[in-house]
Design a protein around this motif. Structure first.
Motif, mmCIF file in Angstrom:
data_model
loop_
_atom_site.group_PDB
_atom_site.id
_atom_site.type_symbol
_atom_site.label_atom_id
_atom_site.label_comp_id
_atom_site.label_asym_id
_atom_site.label_seq_id
_atom_site.Cartn_x
_atom_site.Cartn_y
_atom_site.Cartn_z
ATOM 1 N N PRO A 5 -6.970 12.407 2.244
ATOM 2 C CA PRO A 5 -7.958 11.536 2.101
ATOM 3 C C PRO A 5 -7.620 10.342 2.956
ATOM 4 O O PRO A 5 -6.178 10.009 3.018
ATOM 5 N N PRO A 6 -8.319 9.472 3.491
ATOM 6 C CA PRO A 6 -8.094 8.411 4.336
ATOM 7 C C PRO A 6 -7.195 7.197 3.784
ATOM 8 O O PRO A 6 -6.226 6.652 4.504
ATOM 9 N N ALA A 7 -7.184 7.055 2.334
ATOM 10 C CA ALA A 7 -6.205 6.078 1.777
ATOM 11 C C ALA A 7 -4.752 6.765 1.575
ATOM 12 O O ALA A 7 -3.886 5.778 1.139
ATOM 13 N N GLY A 8 -4.831 7.850 1.626
ATOM 14 C CA GLY A 8 -3.458 8.660 1.459
ATOM 15 C C GLY A 8 -2.311 8.213 2.117
ATOM 16 O O GLY A 8 -2.394 7.692 3.287
ATOM 17 N N LEU A 9 -1.097 7.990 1.344
ATOM 18 C CA LEU A 9 0.239 7.637 2.190
ATOM 19 C C LEU A 9 0.445 8.997 3.103
ATOM 20 O O LEU A 9 0.178 10.145 2.670
ATOM 21 N N ILE A 22 2.866 12.887 -6.721
ATOM 22 C CA ILE A 22 1.746 11.905 -7.194
ATOM 23 C C ILE A 22 1.642 10.545 -6.477
ATOM 24 O O ILE A 22 2.686 10.002 -6.229
ATOM 25 N N GLN A 23 0.630 10.505 -5.674
ATOM 26 C CA GLN A 23 0.450 9.341 -4.957
ATOM 27 C C GLN A 23 -1.099 8.658 -5.106
ATOM 28 O O GLN A 23 -1.748 9.237 -5.333
ATOM 29 N N GLY A 24 -1.063 7.454 -4.681
ATOM 30 C CA GLY A 24 -2.475 6.894 -4.872
ATOM 31 C C GLY A 24 -2.250 5.142 -4.323
ATOM 32 O O GLY A 24 -1.549 4.756 -3.607
ATOM 33 N N VAL A 25 -3.297 4.596 -4.747
ATOM 34 C CA VAL A 25 -3.490 3.103 -4.435
ATOM 35 C C VAL A 25 -3.915 2.286 -5.750
ATOM 36 O O VAL A 25 -4.570 2.887 -6.518
ATOM 37 N N GLN A 58 -0.271 0.933 -2.038
ATOM 38 C CA GLN A 58 0.041 2.432 -1.954
ATOM 39 C C GLN A 58 1.449 2.721 -2.883
ATOM 40 O O GLN A 58 2.148 1.764 -2.815
ATOM 41 N N PHE A 59 1.361 3.686 -3.560
ATOM 42 C CA PHE A 59 2.634 4.166 -4.223
ATOM 43 C C PHE A 59 2.715 5.776 -4.296
ATOM 44 O O PHE A 59 1.901 6.433 -3.820
ATOM 45 N N GLU A 92 -3.840 12.746 -5.449
ATOM 46 C CA GLU A 92 -4.255 11.414 -4.887
ATOM 47 C C GLU A 92 -5.099 10.583 -5.792
ATOM 48 O O GLU A 92 -5.955 11.434 -6.214
ATOM 49 N N THR A 93 -4.644 9.537 -6.236
ATOM 50 C CA THR A 93 -5.536 8.983 -7.270
ATOM 51 C C THR A 93 -5.427 7.391 -7.041
ATOM 52 O O THR A 93 -4.759 6.827 -6.341
#
Lengths: 99, 277
Positions: A5-9, A22-25, A58-59, A92-93
Protein backbone atom coordinates in the motif's frame (compact mmCIF):
# COMPACT_ATOMS: atom_id res chain seq x y z
CA UNK A 1 7.45 -2.50 -4.11
CA UNK A 2 4.70 -4.28 -5.97
CA UNK A 3 1.53 -4.77 -3.94
CA UNK A 4 2.55 -2.65 -0.97
CA UNK A 5 0.00 0.00 0.00
CA UNK A 6 1.22 3.52 -0.68
CA UNK A 7 1.19 4.44 3.02
CA UNK A 8 3.22 1.38 4.08
CA UNK A 9 6.73 1.56 5.46
CA UNK A 10 9.30 0.07 3.10
CA UNK A 11 10.06 -3.57 3.90
CA UNK A 12 13.38 -3.44 2.11
CA UNK A 13 16.07 -5.35 3.99
CA UNK A 14 13.56 -7.33 6.08
CA UNK A 15 13.15 -11.05 5.49
CA UNK A 16 9.37 -10.93 5.40
CA UNK A 17 9.10 -14.70 5.08
CA UNK A 18 10.66 -15.15 8.54
CA UNK A 19 9.04 -12.23 10.35
CA UNK A 20 5.49 -11.50 11.50
CA UNK A 21 5.25 -7.82 10.70
CA UNK A 22 2.52 -5.49 11.96
CA UNK A 23 2.85 -1.97 10.64
CA UNK A 24 0.74 1.02 9.86
CA UNK A 25 0.04 4.65 10.46
CA UNK A 26 -1.54 6.69 13.26
CA UNK A 27 -4.16 9.11 11.95
CA UNK A 28 -6.33 11.93 13.28
CA UNK A 29 -9.01 13.39 11.01
CA UNK A 30 -7.40 11.61 8.06
CA UNK A 31 -3.97 13.12 8.73
CA UNK A 32 -0.91 11.18 9.96
CA UNK A 33 0.10 11.80 13.58
CA UNK A 34 3.84 11.92 14.27
CA UNK A 35 5.38 11.25 17.70
CA UNK A 36 2.47 9.13 18.93
CA UNK A 37 3.31 6.30 21.34
CA UNK A 38 2.07 3.05 19.81
CA UNK A 39 1.81 0.02 22.11
CA UNK A 40 1.52 -3.58 21.05
CA UNK A 41 -0.54 -5.60 23.53
CA UNK A 42 -0.84 -9.38 23.46
CA UNK A 43 -4.04 -11.44 23.64
CA UNK A 44 -4.21 -10.96 27.42
CA UNK A 45 -3.72 -7.22 27.11
CA UNK A 46 -0.12 -7.35 28.37
CA UNK A 47 2.43 -4.87 27.02
CA UNK A 48 4.72 -6.41 24.42
CA UNK A 49 6.40 -3.43 22.80
CA UNK A 50 6.10 0.28 22.19
CA UNK A 51 7.39 2.52 19.41
CA UNK A 52 7.05 6.19 18.54
CA UNK A 53 5.37 7.00 15.22
CA UNK A 54 7.60 8.62 12.61
CA UNK A 55 7.31 12.08 11.10
CA UNK A 56 4.80 10.54 8.68
CA UNK A 57 2.88 8.79 11.47
CA UNK A 58 4.22 5.32 10.69
CA UNK A 59 5.18 2.47 13.01
CA UNK A 60 6.25 -1.19 12.78
CA UNK A 61 6.39 -4.26 15.05
CA UNK A 62 7.88 -7.70 14.69
CA UNK A 63 5.41 -9.96 16.45
CA UNK A 64 4.28 -13.59 16.21
CA UNK A 65 1.21 -15.02 14.53
CA UNK A 66 -1.96 -14.34 16.52
CA UNK A 67 -4.28 -11.62 17.76
CA UNK A 68 -2.89 -8.30 18.94
CA UNK A 69 -4.13 -4.91 20.05
CA UNK A 70 -2.47 -1.67 18.99
CA UNK A 71 -3.01 1.30 21.27
CA UNK A 72 -1.86 4.79 20.34
CA UNK A 73 -1.29 7.54 22.88
CA UNK A 74 -0.49 11.12 21.91
CA UNK A 75 -1.00 14.61 23.26
CA UNK A 76 -3.82 14.85 20.68
CA UNK A 77 -5.76 11.81 21.86
CA UNK A 78 -5.86 8.02 22.01
CA UNK A 79 -7.01 5.18 19.77
CA UNK A 80 -7.03 1.41 19.61
CA UNK A 81 -7.34 -1.27 16.93
CA UNK A 82 -7.19 -5.08 16.93
CA UNK A 83 -5.30 -7.01 14.28
CA UNK A 84 -4.57 -10.60 13.37
CA UNK A 85 -0.96 -11.21 12.36
CA UNK A 86 0.62 -14.04 10.40
CA UNK A 87 4.13 -14.87 9.40
CA UNK A 88 5.07 -13.93 5.84
CA UNK A 89 2.21 -11.51 5.20
CA UNK A 90 2.75 -8.10 6.81
CA UNK A 91 -0.31 -6.51 8.40
CA UNK A 92 -0.94 -2.95 7.23
CA UNK A 93 -3.30 -1.04 9.50
CA UNK A 94 -4.42 2.38 10.64
CA UNK A 95 -4.87 3.45 14.23
CA UNK A 96 -7.33 6.34 14.32
CA UNK A 97 -7.08 8.50 17.40
CA UNK A 98 -9.72 10.82 18.82
CA UNK A 99 -9.83 13.35 21.61
CA UNK B 1 16.54 6.59 50.84
CA UNK B 2 13.17 8.06 50.00
CA UNK B 3 11.41 8.16 46.64
CA UNK B 4 12.18 11.86 46.17
CA UNK B 5 15.93 11.14 46.50
CA UNK B 6 15.87 8.96 43.38
CA UNK B 7 12.86 10.09 41.35
CA UNK B 8 11.76 13.58 40.28
CA UNK B 9 8.59 14.62 38.51
CA UNK B 10 8.35 16.96 35.54
CA UNK B 11 7.40 19.97 37.67
CA UNK B 12 10.53 19.52 39.78
CA UNK B 13 12.55 19.20 36.59
CA UNK B 14 11.14 22.39 35.11
CA UNK B 15 11.87 24.26 38.32
CA UNK B 16 15.52 23.11 38.17
CA UNK B 17 16.26 23.70 34.49
CA UNK B 18 18.59 26.57 35.37
CA UNK B 19 20.05 25.06 38.53
CA UNK B 20 23.82 24.93 37.88
CA UNK B 21 24.26 21.81 40.03
CA UNK B 22 21.56 19.82 38.22
CA UNK B 23 22.54 18.17 34.94
CA UNK B 24 19.84 16.65 32.76
CA UNK B 25 21.08 13.68 30.75
CA UNK B 26 19.05 12.07 27.95
CA UNK B 27 19.68 8.40 27.14
CA UNK B 28 17.69 6.73 24.36
CA UNK B 29 17.71 3.48 22.47
CA UNK B 30 17.14 5.67 19.41
CA UNK B 31 20.11 8.00 19.81
CA UNK B 32 18.73 10.40 17.19
CA UNK B 33 15.73 11.26 19.42
CA UNK B 34 17.80 13.95 21.16
CA UNK B 35 18.38 15.77 17.87
CA UNK B 36 14.64 16.13 17.29
CA UNK B 37 14.17 17.91 20.60
CA UNK B 38 15.26 17.55 24.21
CA UNK B 39 14.95 19.22 27.59
CA UNK B 40 16.74 22.55 27.54
CA UNK B 41 20.35 22.19 28.67
CA UNK B 42 20.28 18.38 28.57
CA UNK B 43 23.39 16.40 27.67
CA UNK B 44 23.12 13.36 25.40
CA UNK B 45 24.66 10.07 26.46
CA UNK B 46 24.90 7.26 23.91
CA UNK B 47 24.35 3.97 25.76
CA UNK B 48 25.98 2.00 22.97
CA UNK B 49 28.92 3.99 21.62
CA UNK B 50 29.82 5.74 24.90
CA UNK B 51 28.86 3.37 27.72
CA UNK B 52 29.98 0.10 26.09
CA UNK B 53 33.50 -1.08 25.39
CA UNK B 54 33.70 -1.05 21.59
CA UNK B 55 35.69 -4.31 21.35
CA UNK B 56 34.69 -6.80 24.05
CA UNK B 57 31.18 -7.02 25.51
CA UNK B 58 31.51 -5.02 28.71
CA UNK B 59 31.26 -1.54 30.14
CA UNK B 60 33.94 1.06 29.60
CA UNK B 61 36.51 0.94 32.40
CA UNK B 62 36.68 3.46 35.22
CA UNK B 63 39.28 5.69 33.56
CA UNK B 64 37.23 5.83 30.36
CA UNK B 65 34.06 6.61 32.32
CA UNK B 66 35.89 9.43 34.12
CA UNK B 67 37.08 10.75 30.75
CA UNK B 68 33.56 10.55 29.30
CA UNK B 69 31.97 12.41 32.22
CA UNK B 70 34.72 15.04 32.20
CA UNK B 71 34.21 15.65 28.48
CA UNK B 72 30.42 15.94 28.99
CA UNK B 73 31.00 18.60 31.65
CA UNK B 74 29.59 16.53 34.50
CA UNK B 75 31.10 16.80 38.00
CA UNK B 76 31.10 14.14 40.69
CA UNK B 77 29.01 16.36 42.97
CA UNK B 78 26.38 17.27 40.36
CA UNK B 79 22.82 16.02 40.67
CA UNK B 80 22.20 14.00 37.53
CA UNK B 81 18.63 13.71 36.28
CA UNK B 82 18.29 10.97 33.69
CA UNK B 83 15.45 10.62 31.24
CA UNK B 84 14.79 9.03 27.88
CA UNK B 85 12.40 7.25 25.57
CA UNK B 86 11.15 3.65 25.81
CA UNK B 87 9.59 4.42 29.19
CA UNK B 88 13.02 5.27 30.62
CA UNK B 89 14.53 1.82 29.94
CA UNK B 90 17.87 3.18 28.86
CA UNK B 91 17.75 6.06 31.32
CA UNK B 92 17.28 3.47 34.09
CA UNK B 93 20.18 1.50 32.63
CA UNK B 94 22.33 4.64 32.78
CA UNK B 95 21.11 5.28 36.34
CA UNK B 96 22.31 1.83 37.38
CA UNK B 97 25.56 2.40 35.47
CA UNK B 98 26.20 5.74 37.25
CA UNK B 99 25.61 3.97 40.56
CA UNK B 100 28.02 1.23 39.51
CA UNK B 101 30.69 3.91 39.16
CA UNK B 102 29.75 5.52 42.46
CA UNK B 103 27.94 8.69 41.41
CA UNK B 104 26.33 9.97 44.59
CA UNK B 105 23.23 11.85 43.46
CA UNK B 106 21.43 10.37 40.46
CA UNK B 107 17.69 10.62 39.85
CA UNK B 108 15.24 9.52 37.20
CA UNK B 109 12.69 11.83 35.64
CA UNK B 110 9.37 10.04 36.23
CA UNK B 111 7.75 9.19 32.90
CA UNK B 112 10.85 10.24 30.98
CA UNK B 113 10.61 11.66 27.53
CA UNK B 114 7.08 10.33 26.95
CA UNK B 115 5.44 12.07 29.90
CA UNK B 116 7.33 15.26 29.04
CA UNK B 117 6.00 15.11 25.46
CA UNK B 118 2.46 14.15 26.44
CA UNK B 119 2.42 17.18 28.76
CA UNK B 120 3.59 19.31 25.78
CA UNK B 121 6.45 20.69 27.84
CA UNK B 122 9.22 22.80 26.32
CA UNK B 123 11.85 21.08 24.15
CA UNK B 124 14.72 22.48 22.17
CA UNK B 125 17.03 21.32 19.40
CA UNK B 126 19.80 23.62 20.67
CA UNK B 127 22.79 21.99 22.35
CA UNK B 128 24.09 23.79 25.41
CA UNK B 129 27.87 23.45 25.68
CA UNK B 130 29.26 22.57 29.10
CA UNK B 131 32.86 23.27 30.07
CA UNK B 132 34.95 20.15 30.67
CA UNK B 133 35.40 18.93 34.25
CA UNK B 134 37.74 16.58 36.05
CA UNK B 135 35.40 13.76 37.08
CA UNK B 136 36.39 11.17 39.67
CA UNK B 137 34.62 7.79 39.75
CA UNK B 138 34.82 4.90 42.20
CA UNK B 139 34.02 1.23 41.82
CA UNK B 140 32.92 -0.48 39.72
CA UNK B 141 30.57 -1.90 42.35
CA UNK B 142 29.88 -5.60 42.12
CA UNK B 143 27.00 -5.68 44.62
CA UNK B 144 24.45 -4.48 42.06
CA UNK B 145 25.67 -6.34 38.95
CA UNK B 146 25.14 -10.07 38.42
CA UNK B 147 27.30 -12.26 36.19
CA UNK B 148 26.30 -15.49 34.48
CA UNK B 149 27.67 -17.92 37.08
CA UNK B 150 25.70 -16.16 39.81
CA UNK B 151 22.55 -16.52 37.74
CA UNK B 152 23.06 -20.25 37.29
CA UNK B 153 23.78 -20.57 41.03
CA UNK B 154 20.63 -18.56 41.81
CA UNK B 155 18.32 -21.10 40.16
CA UNK B 156 16.01 -22.31 42.92
CA UNK B 157 17.89 -20.39 45.62
CA UNK B 158 17.28 -16.68 44.92
CA UNK B 159 14.51 -14.67 43.31
CA UNK B 160 15.01 -14.56 39.56
CA UNK B 161 12.79 -11.93 37.98
CA UNK B 162 12.43 -12.05 34.22
CA UNK B 163 11.01 -8.67 33.21
CA UNK B 164 10.50 -9.38 29.51
CA UNK B 165 7.08 -9.63 27.91
CA UNK B 166 5.13 -12.90 28.42
CA UNK B 167 5.85 -13.91 24.81
CA UNK B 168 9.60 -13.54 25.30
CA UNK B 169 9.46 -15.37 28.63
CA UNK B 170 7.54 -18.31 27.16
CA UNK B 171 9.88 -18.54 24.19
CA UNK B 172 7.41 -17.40 21.54
CA UNK B 173 9.43 -14.23 20.85
CA UNK B 174 13.20 -13.76 21.03
CA UNK B 175 13.32 -9.98 21.24
CA UNK B 176 10.99 -7.13 22.13
CA UNK B 177 8.52 -6.81 19.29
CA UNK B 178 9.89 -3.55 17.94
CA UNK B 179 13.00 -5.46 16.83
CA UNK B 180 13.45 -8.20 14.22
CA UNK B 181 13.05 -11.65 15.76
CA UNK B 182 15.77 -13.63 14.06
CA UNK B 183 18.37 -14.16 16.80
CA UNK B 184 21.08 -16.69 17.45
CA UNK B 185 20.30 -17.55 21.05
CA UNK B 186 17.82 -20.16 22.29
CA UNK B 187 14.35 -19.05 23.39
CA UNK B 188 12.89 -19.44 26.88
CA UNK B 189 13.79 -18.39 30.40
CA UNK B 190 15.99 -19.30 33.37
CA UNK B 191 14.35 -22.12 35.36
CA UNK B 192 12.50 -20.90 38.49
CA UNK B 193 12.36 -17.32 37.18
CA UNK B 194 9.12 -15.42 37.69
CA UNK B 195 7.82 -13.40 34.76
CA UNK B 196 6.94 -9.94 36.02
CA UNK B 197 7.13 -7.65 32.97
CA UNK B 198 8.68 -4.24 33.62
CA UNK B 199 5.47 -2.70 32.20
CA UNK B 200 3.47 -3.76 35.26
CA UNK B 201 5.52 -1.31 37.32
CA UNK B 202 4.50 1.75 35.30
CA UNK B 203 1.38 3.49 34.04
CA UNK B 204 0.74 4.00 30.31
CA UNK B 205 2.45 7.40 30.49
CA UNK B 206 5.60 5.76 31.83
CA UNK B 207 5.38 7.02 35.42
CA UNK B 208 6.07 4.52 38.19
CA UNK B 209 3.29 3.07 40.29
CA UNK B 210 3.20 3.76 44.03
CA UNK B 211 5.33 1.77 46.49
CA UNK B 212 2.39 -0.20 47.89
CA UNK B 213 1.21 -1.26 44.42
CA UNK B 214 4.77 -2.24 43.47
CA UNK B 215 5.29 -4.30 46.60
CA UNK B 216 1.95 -6.07 46.07
CA UNK B 217 2.85 -6.76 42.45
CA UNK B 218 5.96 -8.76 43.34
CA UNK B 219 4.49 -10.45 46.39
CA UNK B 220 1.40 -11.34 44.38
CA UNK B 221 3.62 -13.10 41.86
CA UNK B 222 5.25 -15.15 44.60
CA UNK B 223 8.46 -13.17 45.02
CA UNK B 224 9.76 -13.31 48.58
CA UNK B 225 11.16 -9.80 48.98
CA UNK B 226 13.26 -10.86 51.98
CA UNK B 227 15.43 -12.97 49.68
CA UNK B 228 18.19 -11.81 47.32
CA UNK B 229 17.03 -11.01 43.81
CA UNK B 230 18.50 -10.98 40.32
CA UNK B 231 16.58 -9.22 37.54
CA UNK B 232 17.20 -9.85 33.86
CA UNK B 233 15.70 -9.17 30.45
CA UNK B 234 17.31 -9.37 26.99
CA UNK B 235 20.24 -6.93 27.24
CA UNK B 236 19.83 -5.50 30.74
CA UNK B 237 18.02 -2.24 30.10
CA UNK B 238 14.46 -3.24 31.01
CA UNK B 239 15.83 -5.14 34.01
CA UNK B 240 17.68 -1.97 35.07
CA UNK B 241 14.21 -0.39 35.18
CA UNK B 242 13.06 -3.19 37.51
CA UNK B 243 16.33 -2.99 39.48
CA UNK B 244 15.46 0.68 40.01
CA UNK B 245 12.01 -0.30 41.31
CA UNK B 246 13.31 -2.97 43.70
CA UNK B 247 16.59 -1.43 44.88
CA UNK B 248 15.86 2.28 44.73
CA UNK B 249 12.09 2.74 45.13
CA UNK B 250 11.37 -0.22 47.42
CA UNK B 251 14.81 0.11 49.02
CA UNK B 252 15.53 -3.63 49.01
CA UNK B 253 19.19 -4.27 49.80
CA UNK B 254 20.30 -7.25 47.74
CA UNK B 255 19.12 -6.76 44.19
CA UNK B 256 21.36 -7.20 41.18
CA UNK B 257 20.85 -6.49 37.51
CA UNK B 258 22.12 -9.20 35.15
CA UNK B 259 23.09 -7.11 32.14
CA UNK B 260 24.32 -10.13 30.19
CA UNK B 261 20.65 -11.13 30.32
CA UNK B 262 19.03 -13.35 27.71
CA UNK B 263 21.44 -12.54 24.88
CA UNK B 264 24.16 -14.10 27.06
CA UNK B 265 22.22 -16.76 28.96
CA UNK B 266 20.38 -17.98 25.88
CA UNK B 267 23.74 -18.50 24.15
CA UNK B 268 25.53 -20.39 26.96
CA UNK B 269 26.38 -24.03 26.33
CA UNK B 270 24.85 -26.50 28.75
CA UNK B 271 22.82 -24.26 31.05
CA UNK B 272 19.22 -25.24 31.82
CA UNK B 273 16.41 -23.45 30.02
CA UNK B 274 12.67 -23.65 30.55
CA UNK B 275 10.35 -23.06 27.65
CA UNK B 276 6.58 -23.06 27.45
CA UNK B 277 6.11 -23.56 23.71
Amino acid sequence: MCGAPPAGLSLEGIDVSKETVIQGVVILDGQPVPSAYVRLLDGSGEFTAEVVSSASGQFRFFARPGDWTLRALSSKGTGEVRVHAQQGTPVETEVAISH
Amino acid sequence: MSRSDVLVDADWAEAHLDDPKVVFVEVDEDVSAYDKGHIRGAVRLDWKSELQDQVKRDFVDKASFEGLMSAKGISSDDTIVLYGGNNNWFAAYAYWYFKLYGHRDVRLLDGGRKKWELDSREQTEAVTPRPATSYTASGPRTDIRAFRDEVVAAIGTQNLVDVRSPDEFSGRLLAPAHLPQEQSQRAGHVPTARNIPWSKTAADDGTFRGDDALRKLYEGEGVDLSRDTIAYCRIGERSAHTWFVLHELLDLPNVKNYDGSWTEYGSLVGVPIEKDV
